[in-house]
Design a protein around this motif. Structure first.
Motif, PDB file in Angstrom:
ATOM      1  N   GLN A  86      -0.106  33.105   7.320  1.00  0.00           N
ATOM      2  CA  GLN A  86      -1.085  33.932   7.187  1.00  0.00           C
ATOM      3  C   GLN A  86      -2.698  33.382   7.342  1.00  0.00           C
ATOM      4  OE1 GLN A  86      -0.615  37.342   7.077  1.00  0.00           O
ATOM      5  NE2 GLN A  86       1.985  36.617   7.487  1.00  0.00           N
ATOM      6  N   PHE A  87      -2.326  32.491   6.691  1.00  0.00           N
ATOM      7  CA  PHE A  87      -4.638  32.170   6.764  1.00  0.00           C
ATOM      8  C   PHE A  87      -4.462  30.145   7.298  1.00  0.00           C
ATOM      9  CE2 PHE A  87      -1.917  30.519   2.678  1.00  0.00           C
ATOM     10  CZ  PHE A  87      -2.749  29.308   2.748  1.00  0.00           C
ATOM     11  N   GLU A  88      -4.042  30.156   7.752  1.00  0.00           N
ATOM     12  CA  GLU A  88      -3.618  28.363   8.863  1.00  0.00           C
ATOM     13  C   GLU A  88      -3.284  28.372  10.258  1.00  0.00           C
ATOM     14  OE1 GLU A  88      -5.629  25.527   7.539  1.00  0.00           O
ATOM     15  OE2 GLU A  88      -5.770  26.451   5.521  1.00  0.00           O
ATOM     16  N   PRO A  89      -3.894  28.623  10.818  1.00  0.00           N
ATOM     17  CA  PRO A  89      -3.232  28.801  12.461  1.00  0.00           C
ATOM     18  C   PRO A  89      -1.925  27.368  12.827  1.00  0.00           C
ATOM     19  CG  PRO A  89      -5.325  27.025  12.404  1.00  0.00           C
ATOM     20  CD  PRO A  89      -5.266  27.506  10.955  1.00  0.00           C
ATOM     21  N   SER A  90      -2.361  25.966  11.398  1.00  0.00           N
ATOM     22  CA  SER A  90      -0.973  25.314  12.146  1.00  0.00           C
ATOM     23  C   SER A  90      -0.528  24.165  11.025  1.00  0.00           C
ATOM     24  CB  SER A  90      -1.736  24.845  13.809  1.00  0.00           C
ATOM     25  OG  SER A  90      -2.090  23.390  12.903  1.00  0.00           O
ATOM     26  N   LEU A  91       0.829  23.985  11.275  1.00  0.00           N
ATOM     27  CA  LEU A  91       1.198  23.023  10.030  1.00  0.00           C
ATOM     28  C   LEU A  91       1.112  21.272   9.887  1.00  0.00           C
ATOM     29  CD1 LEU A  91       3.134  24.238   7.610  1.00  0.00           C
ATOM     30  CD2 LEU A  91       4.835  23.656   8.767  1.00  0.00           C
ATOM     31  N   PRO A  92       0.838  21.309   9.135  1.00  0.00           N
ATOM     32  CA  PRO A  92       0.477  19.995   9.239  1.00  0.00           C
ATOM     33  C   PRO A  92       1.787  18.299   9.348  1.00  0.00           C
ATOM     34  CG  PRO A  92      -1.171  20.308   7.562  1.00  0.00           C
ATOM     35  CD  PRO A  92      -0.101  21.521   7.900  1.00  0.00           C
ATOM     36  N   THR A  93       1.621  17.991  10.146  1.00  0.00           N
ATOM     37  CA  THR A  93       2.701  17.352  10.512  1.00  0.00           C
ATOM     38  C   THR A  93       3.447  16.223   8.781  1.00  0.00           C
ATOM     39  OG1 THR A  93       1.685  16.387  12.650  1.00  0.00           O
ATOM     40  CG2 THR A  93       4.027  14.774  11.864  1.00  0.00           C
TER      41      THR A  93
END
Length: 356
Positions: A86-93
């Protein structure tokens, strides 16, 4: 709201008291942050409520604290990812690696599989969904096979009401299944034929029916298409699922494709049920000498049961009657009627044969 009923009641009560949405969110989070153990249903309800309230940021922070305390045993990684999205476009590795490691450790894929992005990012979740689909398809196939076998059993013993009920159950559960549609079509045509035969010749002889019955060109074309479809399907099943040839034989028999039915049942794995189905095909196609030989083979090679003994006597009587041995046929039916008077309308058949 899906999930925990007590939490739903608590939220509703807070609304009834006139609290603002912001206050309710804060109270719910404060309560569950103090808990040492949060059940999966409670976590699901909290997730649903905060997402619906438009506060994924609060949900994400709540999940981080739960991770730190390890208060949710079956952690809802799918809901966690939904909140994060909802508030971040991508997930950190690094975070993705944590999720994947946790899933591989506890195998709690169900909630994680609700997140399309996690399904695409983590192969083990995709494999889990494939496994669930295969299990679902396998269970549905087993259910369909069981119901078709029950349908044949009811038809075999002329249990009209049960036959209708089983067919309707098949239609409800498998409305788009080609095999079920064909069974339904065959059932409707069979009922129509029975009605027409009663209207046109109420006392028609079963044994001459197959010799004089004629079909319109349209019906012949339809039957030809059915024959071709079943033959094509049988070639595929013989390689991929030979046990399904039994059900395909029943379908062919419903359309009175007797030669094809015999070909199919001879290809199917040999079993008690398949041998008795072959006996019924020989009876329905008026191959009485072959039927008598086949009954002798069944009695010699197969373990007998009361039901199979009754079936053997009944079919043997029908075969002798079809061969013109009326007295022997009546004697056999009378011996059967003495043990099981209601078996396949035996008494009515004795009366009909005596007066024929």
């Amino acid at each position: 709201m899906a999930g925990n009923n007590s939490l739903e009641l608590e939220i509703n009560s807070l609304f009834q008291e006139g609290n603002t949405l912001e206050t309710i969110c804060a109270e719910i989070i404060a309560k569950y942050e103090k808990s040492d153990v949060i059940s999966p249903s409670e976590a699901e309800s909290i997730s649903h409520f905060l997402i619906t309230a438009g506060r994924p940021d609060l949900l994400f922070k709540f999940y981080l604290k739960c991770l730190y305390k390890d208060s949710i045993g079956d952690f809802p990684w799918g809901s966690f990812k939904e909140a994060y999205d909802q508030f971040e476009p991508s997930l950190p590795t690094s975070l993705l690696d944590i999720i994947e490691t946790a899933l591989d450790d506890k195998k709690n894929y169900e909630n994680a599989s609700k997140s399309p992005s996690l399904v695409n990012l983590i192969p083990s979740i995709s494999a889990y969904l494939d496994s669930k689909r295969q299990q679902f398809d396998s269970e549905r196939l087993a259910t369909k096979t069981k119901l078709i076998s029950q349908l044949n059993h009811n038809r075999l013993y002329q249990l009209r009401e049960q036959e209708e009920q089983t067919l309707q159950q098949l239609i409800r559960m498998f409305p788009l299944d080609t095999e079920v549609k064909l069974l339904h079509q065959a059932h409707l045509e069979k009922k129509a034929d029975e009605i027409l035969s009663r209207v046109r010749s109420p006392r028609s002889n079963k044994y001459s029916r197959h010799l004089v019955e004629k079909h319109s060109p349209e019906t012949e074309d339809f039957i030809s298409q059915i024959r071709e479809h079943i033959s094509t399907l049988s070639d595929k099943l013989q390689t991929e699922a030979p046990e399904q040839l039994y059900n395909l034989t029943i379908l062919a028999l419903q359309f009175e494709l007797y030669d094809l039915s015999l070909e199919l049942i001879d290809k199917a794995p040999k079993s008690f049920a398949s041998e008795w189905l072959k006996a019924e095909i020989l009876f329905e196609s008026s191959r009485f000498l072959d039927l008598l030989k086949h009954l002798e083979s069944i009695e010699k090679d197969m373990t007998s049961t009361p039901e199979s003994t009754y079936g053997s006597i009944y079919l043997r009587a029908q075969a002798y009657y079809g061969l013109g041995q009326k007295e022997i046929a009546i004697q056999l039916l009378e011996s059967l009627s003495a043990k099981v008077p209601s078996y396949r309308s035996t008494e009515a058949l004795i009366h009909e044969w005596r007066n024929s």
